[in-house]
Design an enzyme around this catalytic site. Structure first.
Site, short mmCIF file in Angstrom:
data_model
loop_
_atom_site.label_atom_id
_atom_site.label_comp_id
_atom_site.label_asym_id
_atom_site.label_seq_id
_atom_site.Cartn_x
_atom_site.Cartn_y
_atom_site.Cartn_z
N GLN A 111 -28.01 17.24 -32.56
CA GLN A 111 -27.42 15.93 -32.30
C GLN A 111 -26.95 15.29 -33.61
O GLN A 111 -25.85 14.72 -33.67
CB GLN A 111 -28.44 15.02 -31.60
CG GLN A 111 -27.88 13.66 -31.24
CD GLN A 111 -26.77 13.75 -30.21
OE1 GLN A 111 -26.94 14.38 -29.16
NE2 GLN A 111 -25.63 13.14 -30.49
N ARG A 160 -20.78 17.70 -29.88
CA ARG A 160 -21.94 18.56 -29.66
C ARG A 160 -21.50 20.01 -29.52
O ARG A 160 -22.20 20.94 -29.92
CB ARG A 160 -22.72 18.11 -28.41
CG ARG A 160 -23.45 16.78 -28.54
CD ARG A 160 -24.52 16.84 -29.61
NE ARG A 160 -25.36 18.01 -29.43
CZ ARG A 160 -26.41 18.08 -28.58
NH1 ARG A 160 -26.78 17.01 -27.92
NH2 ARG A 160 -27.12 19.19 -28.47
N HIS A 164 -34.11 16.53 -33.23
CA HIS A 164 -32.95 17.02 -32.46
C HIS A 164 -31.79 17.23 -33.45
O HIS A 164 -30.82 16.48 -33.49
CB HIS A 164 -32.57 15.98 -31.40
CG HIS A 164 -31.64 16.48 -30.34
ND1 HIS A 164 -31.21 17.79 -30.27
CD2 HIS A 164 -31.05 15.83 -29.30
CE1 HIS A 164 -30.40 17.92 -29.23
NE2 HIS A 164 -30.29 16.75 -28.62
N PRO A 172 -28.29 10.85 -22.70
CA PRO A 172 -27.88 9.87 -21.70
C PRO A 172 -28.33 8.44 -22.04
O PRO A 172 -29.37 8.24 -22.66
CB PRO A 172 -28.58 10.36 -20.42
CG PRO A 172 -29.74 11.17 -20.90
CD PRO A 172 -29.34 11.75 -22.21
N ASP A 215 -30.95 4.83 -28.85
CA ASP A 215 -31.25 5.91 -27.90
C ASP A 215 -32.14 5.31 -26.82
O ASP A 215 -32.57 4.14 -26.93
CB ASP A 215 -31.97 7.05 -28.65
CG ASP A 215 -32.32 8.24 -27.76
OD1 ASP A 215 -31.69 8.41 -26.70
OD2 ASP A 215 -33.25 9.00 -28.13
N ARG A 258 -25.64 17.75 -22.11
CA ARG A 258 -24.81 18.07 -23.28
C ARG A 258 -25.25 19.35 -23.99
O ARG A 258 -24.41 20.20 -24.31
CB ARG A 258 -24.85 16.89 -24.28
CG ARG A 258 -23.95 15.76 -23.89
CD ARG A 258 -24.59 14.43 -24.18
NE ARG A 258 -25.65 14.19 -23.22
CZ ARG A 258 -25.47 13.50 -22.09
NH1 ARG A 258 -24.33 12.96 -21.82
NH2 ARG A 258 -26.47 13.35 -21.21
N THR A 259 -26.55 19.48 -24.25
CA THR A 259 -27.00 20.62 -25.04
C THR A 259 -26.78 21.91 -24.26
O THR A 259 -26.30 22.92 -24.81
CB THR A 259 -28.48 20.44 -25.42
OG1 THR A 259 -28.64 19.15 -25.99
CG2 THR A 259 -28.94 21.49 -26.41
N ARG A 260 -27.09 21.87 -22.98
CA ARG A 260 -26.91 23.05 -22.15
C ARG A 260 -25.42 23.41 -22.05
O ARG A 260 -25.02 24.55 -22.27
CB ARG A 260 -27.50 22.80 -20.76
CG ARG A 260 -27.53 24.04 -19.89
CD ARG A 260 -26.50 23.98 -18.81
NE ARG A 260 -26.30 25.26 -18.14
CZ ARG A 260 -26.69 25.53 -16.90
NH1 ARG A 260 -27.34 24.65 -16.20
NH2 ARG A 260 -26.41 26.71 -16.37
N CYS A 312 -26.74 9.16 -28.52
CA CYS A 312 -26.73 10.60 -28.20
C CYS A 312 -26.47 10.87 -26.73
O CYS A 312 -26.03 11.96 -26.37
CB CYS A 312 -28.04 11.23 -28.65
SG CYS A 312 -29.48 10.60 -27.78
N ARG A 330 -35.09 24.21 -25.90
CA ARG A 330 -35.47 22.79 -25.77
C ARG A 330 -36.90 22.75 -25.27
O ARG A 330 -37.18 23.25 -24.16
CB ARG A 330 -34.53 22.07 -24.80
CG ARG A 330 -35.01 20.69 -24.42
CD ARG A 330 -33.95 19.85 -23.75
NE ARG A 330 -32.94 19.42 -24.70
CZ ARG A 330 -32.06 18.45 -24.47
NH1 ARG A 330 -32.06 17.81 -23.31
NH2 ARG A 330 -31.18 18.11 -25.38
N1 CP Z 1 -27.85 14.26 -26.34
C1 CP Z 1 -28.40 15.27 -25.66
O1 CP Z 1 -29.08 16.15 -26.20
O2 CP Z 1 -28.11 15.25 -24.34
P1 CP Z 1 -28.71 16.22 -23.23
O3 CP Z 1 -30.13 15.82 -22.98
O4 CP Z 1 -27.82 15.97 -22.03
O5 CP Z 1 -28.64 17.63 -23.71
N1 NVA Z 2 -34.97 10.89 -27.27
C1 NVA Z 2 -34.40 11.51 -26.10
C2 NVA Z 2 -33.15 12.23 -26.46
C3 NVA Z 2 -32.42 12.84 -25.31
C4 NVA Z 2 -31.20 13.59 -25.73
C5 NVA Z 2 -35.42 12.47 -25.51
O1 NVA Z 2 -36.11 13.18 -26.24
O2 NVA Z 2 -35.54 12.50 -24.27
#
Ligand code: CP
Ligand code: NVA
Length: 359
Positions: free
Chosen positions: A176, A335, A173, A310, A268, A97-99, A308, A146
């Site tokens: 998110q 997002r 985060h 996965p 989560d 998602r973030t990418r 959020c 990240r």
């Molecule tokens: N929620 C979230 O940040 O997902 P990604 O790890 O897929 O970016």
């Molecule tokens: N808490 C998780 C969130 C992933 C989007 C992690 O940091 O891996």
């Protein structure tokens, strides 16, 4: 004539026709209607945690996100304010998602995104944070990262001369949380007065909710297993916010207690990226923390569910996750609009066209 008089006073003012047909006046890129005060400028700021942003600034980011969503999705507008800008998107950990939201979003705004991993650049491996920050600042206009260690982001941002965006660290985060707030605002038509229940790990996702939700007038009820509690410094900061904004914080180890009368239930993964070796111990410690229909039965009748992603079935069962109370797909889509709002506002003031959402 009255409009002309207002325009005469504002050096950069420009008359704009809003979607609702009334006229307002854009100054420094923000809508300044006759009743709407000038919006805050976030140009040049770092976005590492929502702790650094006031209620008004968080509301502004959410308004920009709503505005971008309407322009691109509803009106199919072409809007390219970031033409000529480059943004580096650097990932030490996996991301869907973030990418994808940041890369497609930056391009949609007309900018040039560069996706980089730690196999691609020297940062922190072969070159100090200081030197990398100085050099990267000469090539791109904004840097989203990240990282494993939040302290690396802090160090990098001290030496960078461009805005730095936290794309997830072990501590926070914030991107998110913005998407979560946008999703809840769209669903309930407001944020003020909502109660959010967290069932799960005391991790980066809830830490960020704790820095954002109280500012929006929301209450928090948090259940974590006793050995996987929240960072005490984050709890202290949250207590300050709770006091300042007149909301409530309740911390427990009992998920049913947290869910009682809650509007929103959030969870989560039990095993965040970087904690893979702790899997066995964590799965054992989190027994009883799976979000199930039973937990939702004590929530408010109008409850909804957020995650959020996965997602793994151990933390929430299919009945809840795939129910019509689950907002996870809208949350994932948001997002994109929220990271676009962040990238854009750190680089430029933005001319808002849509009415302010009700918070
Ligand atoms: N929620 C979230 O940040 O997902 P990604 O790890 O897929 O970016
Ligand atoms: N808490 C998780 C969130 C992933 C989007 C992690 O940091 O891996």
């Amino acid at each position: 004539m009255a409009g002309a008089a207002v325009l005469g006073l504002c050096r950069f003012a420009q008359k704009v026709k809003t979607p609702t047909g009334f006229l307002s006046y854009a100054t420094h890129g923000n809508v300044v209607g006759q009743t709407e005060p000038k919006q805050p400028s976030l140009v040049g700021r770092h976005f590492l945690t929502l702790k650094d942003f006031s209620k008004r600034e968080v509301q502004h980011l959410l308004w920009v996100a709503a505005d971008l969503k309407t322009r691109f999705q509803t009106r199919n507008e072409k809007y390219n304010p970031l033409v000529g800008k480059a943004g580096a998107l650097y990932f030490q950990k996996r991301s869907t998602r973030t990418r994808m939201s940041s890369e497609t979003g930056f391009a949609l705004l007309g900018g040039h995104p560069l996706f980089l991993t730690d196999n691609d650049i020297h940062l922190g491996v072969n070159e100090s944070m200081h030197d990398s920050a100085k050099v990267i600042s000469r090539f791109v206009d904004v840097f989203l990262a990240r990282v494993f260690n939040h302290s690396d982001l802090v160090e990098f941002s001290k030496h960078a001369t461009i805005p730095i965006i936290n794309g997830l660290s072990e501590l926070y985060h914030p991107l998110q949380t913005l998407a979560d707030l946008q999703t809840l605002q769209e669903h309930y038509g407001r944020l003020k007065g909502l109660t959010v229940a967290w069932v799960g790990d005391g991790n980066n996702i809830i830490h960020s909710i704790m820095m954002g939700a109280p500012k929006m007038g929301m209450n928090l009820k948090i259940a974590t297993p006793k050995d996987y509690t929240l960072e005490s410094a984050v709890v202290d900061d949250c207590k300050e916010l709770i006091k300042e904004h007149g909301t409530e914080l309740y911390i427990t180890t009992d998920p049913m207690e947290a869910c009682e009368k809650a509007d929103v239930i959030v969870t989560d993964t039990w095993i965040s990226m970087g904690q893979e070796e702790e899997k066995q111990a964590r799965v054992k410690a989190f027994q009883g923390y799976q979000v199930t229909k039973k937990m939702t039965s004590v929530a408010s009748p109008d409850w909804c569910f957020l995650h959020c992603l996965p997602r793994k079935p151990e933390e929430v069962d299919d009945e809840v996750f795939y129910s019509d109370k689950s907002l996870v797909w809208d949350e994932a889509e948001n997002r994109k609009w929220t990271v676009m709002a962040v990238m854009l506002t750190l680089l430029k003031d933005h001319a808002l066209k849509t009415p302010k959402p009700k918070f």
